[in-house]
Design a protein around this motif. Structure first.
Motif, short mmCIF file in Angstrom:
data_model
loop_
_atom_site.label_atom_id
_atom_site.label_comp_id
_atom_site.label_asym_id
_atom_site.label_seq_id
_atom_site.Cartn_x
_atom_site.Cartn_y
_atom_site.Cartn_z
N MET A 192 0.83 -1.21 0.00
CA MET A 192 0.00 0.00 0.00
C MET A 192 0.86 1.25 0.00
SD MET A 192 -3.43 -0.43 2.32
CE MET A 192 -3.87 1.24 1.89
N LEU A 193 1.93 1.23 0.78
CA LEU A 193 2.81 2.40 0.89
C LEU A 193 3.49 2.69 -0.45
CD1 LEU A 193 3.97 4.52 2.83
CD2 LEU A 193 5.81 2.91 3.34
N VAL A 194 4.09 1.65 -1.04
CA VAL A 194 4.78 1.84 -2.32
C VAL A 194 3.78 2.19 -3.42
CG1 VAL A 194 6.17 0.68 -4.08
CG2 VAL A 194 6.64 0.26 -1.67
N GLY A 195 2.63 1.51 -3.44
CA GLY A 195 1.61 1.80 -4.46
C GLY A 195 1.09 3.22 -4.36
N SER A 196 0.89 3.72 -3.14
CA SER A 196 0.39 5.09 -2.96
C SER A 196 1.39 6.11 -3.50
CB SER A 196 0.12 5.36 -1.48
OG SER A 196 -0.85 4.47 -0.97
N VAL A 197 2.67 5.89 -3.22
CA VAL A 197 3.70 6.82 -3.71
C VAL A 197 3.73 6.82 -5.24
CG1 VAL A 197 6.18 7.27 -3.77
CG2 VAL A 197 5.09 6.61 -1.62
N LEU A 198 3.72 5.64 -5.84
CA LEU A 198 3.75 5.55 -7.30
C LEU A 198 2.49 6.14 -7.93
CD1 LEU A 198 5.20 1.94 -7.83
CD2 LEU A 198 6.38 4.13 -8.16
N ALA A 199 1.34 5.94 -7.28
CA ALA A 199 0.09 6.49 -7.81
C ALA A 199 0.12 8.02 -7.79
CB ALA A 199 -1.10 5.97 -6.99
N ILE A 200 0.63 8.60 -6.72
CA ILE A 200 0.72 10.07 -6.61
C ILE A 200 1.67 10.63 -7.67
CG2 ILE A 200 1.48 11.96 -5.14
CD1 ILE A 200 0.48 10.30 -2.73
N ILE A 201 2.81 9.97 -7.85
CA ILE A 201 3.78 10.42 -8.87
C ILE A 201 3.16 10.36 -10.26
CG2 ILE A 201 5.98 9.86 -9.97
CD1 ILE A 201 6.98 8.90 -7.23
N THR A 202 2.47 9.25 -10.55
CA THR A 202 1.83 9.09 -11.86
C THR A 202 0.76 10.16 -12.08
OG1 THR A 202 2.21 6.70 -11.77
CG2 THR A 202 0.60 7.48 -13.36
N ILE B 172 0.59 13.12 -10.80
CA ILE B 172 1.18 14.46 -10.95
C ILE B 172 1.83 14.63 -12.32
CG2 ILE B 172 3.00 15.99 -10.07
CD1 ILE B 172 2.43 14.86 -7.28
N THR B 173 2.44 13.56 -12.83
CA THR B 173 3.23 13.67 -14.06
C THR B 173 2.45 13.34 -15.33
OG1 THR B 173 3.99 11.38 -13.75
CG2 THR B 173 5.37 13.14 -12.84
N THR B 174 1.15 13.08 -15.24
CA THR B 174 0.36 12.76 -16.43
C THR B 174 -0.83 13.71 -16.53
OG1 THR B 174 -0.92 11.11 -15.16
CG2 THR B 174 0.99 10.31 -16.41
N SER B 175 -1.54 13.61 -17.66
CA SER B 175 -2.72 14.44 -17.88
C SER B 175 -3.92 13.55 -18.20
CB SER B 175 -2.48 15.42 -19.02
OG SER B 175 -2.32 14.72 -20.25
N ASN B 176 -5.11 14.12 -18.11
CA ASN B 176 -6.32 13.35 -18.40
C ASN B 176 -6.48 13.05 -19.89
OD1 ASN B 176 -7.11 13.31 -15.72
ND2 ASN B 176 -8.33 15.19 -15.88
N GLU B 177 -5.93 13.91 -20.75
CA GLU B 177 -6.20 13.82 -22.18
C GLU B 177 -5.31 12.81 -22.90
OE1 GLU B 177 -5.69 16.76 -20.58
OE2 GLU B 177 -7.86 17.12 -20.37
N GLU B 178 -4.07 12.65 -22.48
CA GLU B 178 -3.12 11.83 -23.24
C GLU B 178 -2.50 10.76 -22.35
OE1 GLU B 178 0.87 12.41 -26.02
OE2 GLU B 178 -0.15 14.14 -25.16
N PRO B 179 -2.53 9.49 -22.80
CA PRO B 179 -1.92 8.42 -21.99
C PRO B 179 -0.40 8.55 -21.99
CG PRO B 179 -2.63 7.55 -24.12
CD PRO B 179 -3.14 8.96 -24.04
N PRO B 180 0.25 8.14 -20.91
CA PRO B 180 1.72 8.20 -20.87
C PRO B 180 2.35 7.15 -21.77
CG PRO B 180 0.87 7.11 -18.91
CD PRO B 180 -0.33 7.60 -19.67
#
Length: 538
Positions: free
Chosen positions: A351-361, A363-371
């Motif tokens: 949960m801890l690692v997943g939460s950090v990765l989810a927050i980073i993702t 912040i660094t992505t947008s709703n319109e375009e997939p990474p």
């Protein structure tokens, strides 16, 4: 554990708790202790009814997971690996592609059920009964139903190829059952035979293409072109946020993350709901809770969409929920609940690692375009859906074993009836629907090509995973005459089709369909009479 019903009802609970044979391997619920200890003896019919309803719901879970999540992610993985649908052959039946790799999703419940059943010698009969029982059912009832619905001319070369490979697989299993064991070499032989079958399919496709002299592979008899079922795509949970052309807004507008999340998590298409009949709505009501939980935990990548089905808030949530699901379902949560150094649980670390990765993702992505790394979600969704199927299959095997103890039925007869019927019902409806829509050749090809995967990978992989460095042999002692009747019936049905279909110049009509269905009914009668010892060896 079968002796429990022979004791006085007041002693059932004590007998179950003191007998090691009554312990279930894996699973989240102890069904045997539940029926004999939690429910009083006078409420045994109620317990059986609840177990039967839960059994039906487990089949729904298996079907929804395979159709809506496992298969689409498998398709996305193949697309990302630049594999054609013919080269990446996972030959199982599929509603849209016949004998192609996408149909691996339809066979996943069968294979996972076999792997789980082989994990315990007490339930190995379930796997054998289900694999053989589904084979007899599909090659007689389903194939016969296709011929009854729409008489047609079968594709000669694919039919002969598939039937020959299937007869070899059945003969190999017959030999294994005769010796009562399967060695490492024999288990690898099952998998090797399937690889050889895949190679043969690819080679036949290549030769067919060369003979026609076309640059692209033609829609051969085993893989004809078929129109897209737009209505089904519209109803998919992952696609439920799409607009039809008439509902699409004139001016593009940016949706908020909350709006995207709520739309993506809606398993209902309200426009389709209004025009569907009452029985479809009733069945959908039972499916909605399953689809909602799956949407929360399993990402789906769709290469056919412009945005690849990128839902930024939901996909970021999947980074947390999918790994958490995997650790909590692996070995029924044993690994997820393990505490590191006796202090911190594994699920907490995930949960801890997943939460950090989810927050980073996020912040660094947008709703319109997939990474650029969006394809990773296909692998994550494939793994998460596989864990769902494995968990449901484990519960399925355990509840069938419990019902066998309650009704004093062998695992083999439960496998060839309930488990085989449940795992085959999706293939049955899809194949018969294809026949009604005018594609009987593809449906018929799927009947024989699809179940090859079940028997070769189901037995081979199921036994291989149970072998250890110290124990390279898995015992498969047939527990009754019923196993031999089952294997003989499957072999005889294949020989009948192998002889009769060419004798009719591959033109199959209603007479062929009636013969196959009558054959299955006769087999079922003999199997049940054998189970209840009306037919027995002297």
């Amino acid at each position: 554990c079968w002796e429990v019903r022979k004791h006085n009802s007041s002693e059932w609970c004590r007998f179950v708790r003191s007998n090691p044979d009554c312990r279930l391997e894996g699973g989240f619920l102890d069904y045997i202790e539940g029926v004999f200890c939690v429910f009083p003896p006078r409420l045994l019919p109620l317990a059986v009814t609840l177990y039967a309803l839960w059994l039906l719901y487990l089949f729904i879970i298996l079907g929804v997971t395979a159709e809506k999540f496992f298969c689409p992610n498998l398709s996305a993985i193949s697309t990302n690996l630049k594999l054609s649908h013919n080269v990446a052959v996972f030959s199982l039946t599929s509603p849209l592609h016949g004998v192609t790799f996408l149909a691996f999703g339809n066979g996943a419940p069968d294979v996972f059920s076999a792997v789980v059943a082989f994990s315990d010698p007490r339930t190995a009969g379930l796997a054998i009964g289900a694999i053989f029982g589904a084979g007899v059912f599909v090659t007689t009832v389903v194939a016969g139903g296709i011929a009854l619905i729409k008489p047609f001319t079968a594709a000669s070369r694919p039919f002969l190829r598939d039937v020959i490979f299937y007869m070899v697989a059945v003969f190999l299993t017959f030999v294994v059952l005769y010796f009562g064991r399967i060695t490492l070499g024999e288990a690898l032989g099952y998998l090797g035979l399937y690889v050889f079958y895949v190679f043969t399919v690819v080679l036949c496709t290549w030769i067919h293409r060369r003979q026609r002299g076309e640059g692209l592979p033609p829609p051969g008899p085993w893989e004809p072109e078929m129109p897209t079922d737009a209505e089904e795509q519209e109803s998919s949970g992952a696609n439920s946020g799409d607009y039809g052309e008439e509902y699409r807004p004139l001016l593009p507008s940016q949706e908020t993350s909350l709006r995207i999340l709520t739309t993506a998590l809606s398993p209902l298409d309200y426009r389709k709901w209004r025009r569907k009949p009452w029985y479809w709505r009733l069945f959908k009501v039972f499916r909605v809770p399953v689809e909602l939980v799956l949407l929360l935990t399993v990402p789906v990548v769709d290469p056919d969409k412009d945005d690849l089905n990128w839902k930024r808030p939901l996909n970021c949530l999947h980074i947390l929920t999918s790994p958490l699901l995997c650790v909590l379902t692996l070995k029924s949560g044993a690994y997820g609940l393990y505490q590191i150094q006796g202090i911190f649980p594994v699920w907490g670390l995930v949960m801890l690692v997943g939460s950090v990765l989810a927050i980073i993702t996020f912040i660094t992505t947008s709703n319109e375009e997939p990474p650029k790394y969006h394809c990773v979600f296909a692998f994550l969704g494939f793994l998460a859906s596989a864990m769902w199927i494995n968990a449901a299959a484990t519960e399925l095997v355990n509840i069938l074993r419990t019902l066998g103890i309650i009704f004093q039925l062998s695992n083999t007869v439960l496998g060839l009836t309930l488990l085989a019927w449940g795992n085959s019902i999706g293939d049955t409806f899809s194949d018969l629907t294809m026949a009604r829509q005018g594609y009987p050749r593809m449906a018929f090809s799927a009947c024989f090509g699809g179940i090859i995967f079940n028997i070769l990978v189901g037995v081979g992989l199921g036994c291989l995973l149970q072998m250890t460095s110290s124990q390279l042999v898995v015992k498969l002692e047939p527990d009754s005459l019923l196993v031999w009747i089952l294997a003989g019936a499957l072999g005889l049905s294949l020989v009948f089709s192998f002889v009769s279909v060419p004798a009719q110049c591959f033109q199959l009509g209603k007479a062929y369909g009636v013969c196959l269905i009558l054959y299955y009914l006769a087999f079922l009668c003999v199997a049940l009479l054998t189970e209840f010892r009306v037919i027995r060896l002297s």
